[in-house]
Scaffold this motif. Structure first.
Motif: not given
Length: 428
Positions: A200, A219, A222-224, A226, A262-264, A266, A285, A293
């Motif tokens: 992160h 979470s 950094d908006c991601t 993992n 990594t989910f992107v 947000h 968020s 997800w």
């Protein structure tokens, strides 16, 4: 005076029923009660029908809805006739019956996990995690972070001799610990992480463990989101392991891990994640959204927008399908994603007076959940009424985290640097 006498003369025929077992089962027979009786009055009447050594507090339902006003007002509001004999169900009131001794920390208590029936796990602004086996009794201190801990999670708390714990911190890392719970003695054991998870690019805000597996999800600011493997025998990770000396001067390996996925999606801080099913993760968020997800594909399959920055999310209730979230206003919102047009909440609770910091469903009830707030209060809710069942106000400052423990207790931490345990809560 004449009007008062007339009002007092109004009576209703009722029959009290319950699913409770003796000694809380009253004789099932019709009784006559005043129409203006409140919940406390109903509780006194039921106590008079029972032969208990100590009076018990009860709640009451008519047609599945909790009574939170006088009986006469309730019947009028719901359009229920008072001409027939009313069947009123009573349950034990959902409220703490005991406040345990507070467990003082050295700084704000920012995170708590009550998912283990044997232990309570806390995270603190002093950078340390702590494991407690009873109020005031800290058995292990988890050390190594260089910033405040923001979230904690039991990865595996079922082992008879050891548990695995994950901590997330403002130092941008997560750490994994194996804790030997078989260690005895009055002293507190200090534990170092066996694995550090790096990747992160900003503070890690939340960590949650896969229910039946070896992964954790985090979470971050950094908006991601993992996903990480907690296994310590991964060959590609062991090559990056670092040697360190423990207190006993024996060289120990401390692994470092990288994110598996990594989910992107947000666009602001991802403040909270939950992992209710193997293939499904929910997140909330500061971008005002709750997202669902699909774990295998990494795609978001549901977006719920509420117009407010969100701090906390959980999934539970009926069919383990209801989504609850809270954030930068005093409103706790509940959605049912199974219903068409799910953008609007199906329930909203508005009794807090400041931001909501935590919310959690009770694992064995369709109806019960808790919320915690910067107003210093924890509220216990039932979907069958818009008013809180109980308000816990033992903290002297903002409440930062809260969870259920052992099914009948609430554990919480706050800016007063205390872990508090409110016990003896009956969930029917």
């Amino acid at each position: 005076m004449e009007g008062e006498g007339e009002d007092a003369s109004k009576v209703i025929h009722v029959k009290f029923v319950t699913k409770l077992y003796p000694p809380f089962k009253a004789p099932v027979s019709s009784v006559v009660i005043p129409s203006n009786v409140t919940r406390l009055g109903l509780s006194s009447i039921v106590n008079s029908l029972l032969t208990l050594e100590k009076p018990e507090a009860f709640d009451f339902l008519i047609d599945g809805e909790l009574i939170r006003m006088s009986l006469e007002q309730f019947l009028l509001a719901k359009g229920i006739s008072a001409e027939r004999t009313l069947e009123i169900e009573y349950i034990r009131a959902v409220a703490p019956r005991k406040e345990e001794k507070p467990s003082l920390h050295d700084d704000w208590v920012s995170a708590v996990d009550g998912s283990s029936p044997r232990f309570i796990l806390t995270g603190c602004y002093d950078g340390l995690g702590r494991i407690w086996n009873s109020p005031g009794s800290c058995t292990h201190i988890l050390e190594g972070h260089t910033g405040a801990i923001s979230s904690v999670a039991f990865v595996n708390s079922q082992g008879s001799e050891s548990v695995t714990v994950a901590t997330a911190s403002k130092d941008r890392t997560l750490r994994l610990f194996k804790v030997d719970t078989a260690e005895s003695g009055d002293s507190t054991t200090r534990v170092r992480a066996y694995k550090i998870l790096r990747g992160h690019r900003a503070s890690v805000q939340s960590v949650v463990a896969e229910k039946h597996g070896s992964m954790v999800c985090s979470s971050s600011w950094d908006c991601t989101i993992n996903l990480w493997n907690t296994d310590e025998s991964e060959s590609e990770l062991s090559v990056s392991g670092k040697k360190r000396k423990g207190n006993n001067q024996v060289e120990e390996t401390q692994l470092e891990g990288e994110a598996e996925t990594t989910f992107v999606g947000h666009t602001q801080c991802v403040s909270s994640v939950v992992w209710p099913e193997h293939d499904v993760i929910y997140s909330c968020s500061w971008d005002h959204s709750v997202r669902r997800w699909d774990v295998p594909t990494g795609k978001d399959t549901l977006n719920l927008y509420c117009g407010k920055a969100l701090n906390t999310v959980d999934v539970g209730g009926e069919g383990s399908a209801l989504v609850v979230a809270g954030g930068s206003d005093p409103v706790l919102r509940v959605w049912d994603p199974r219903k068409p047009g799910t953008s609007a909440p199906v329930f909203q609770f508005s009794s807090h007076s400041s931001w909501i910091s935590a919310c959690k469903w009770h694992e064995s009830s369709w109806f019960h959940l808790l919320s915690a707030s910067y107003d210093g209060k924890i509220m216990l809710w039932d979907l069958r009424t818009a008013w809180p069942l109980s308000i816990i106000d033992t903290h002297k400052d903002k409440v930062l985290c809260a969870d259920w423990w052992k099914g009948d207790s609430v554990v919480s931490g706050g800016a007063d640097s205390n872990l508090r345990i409110s016990s003896g809560i009956s969930i029917s």
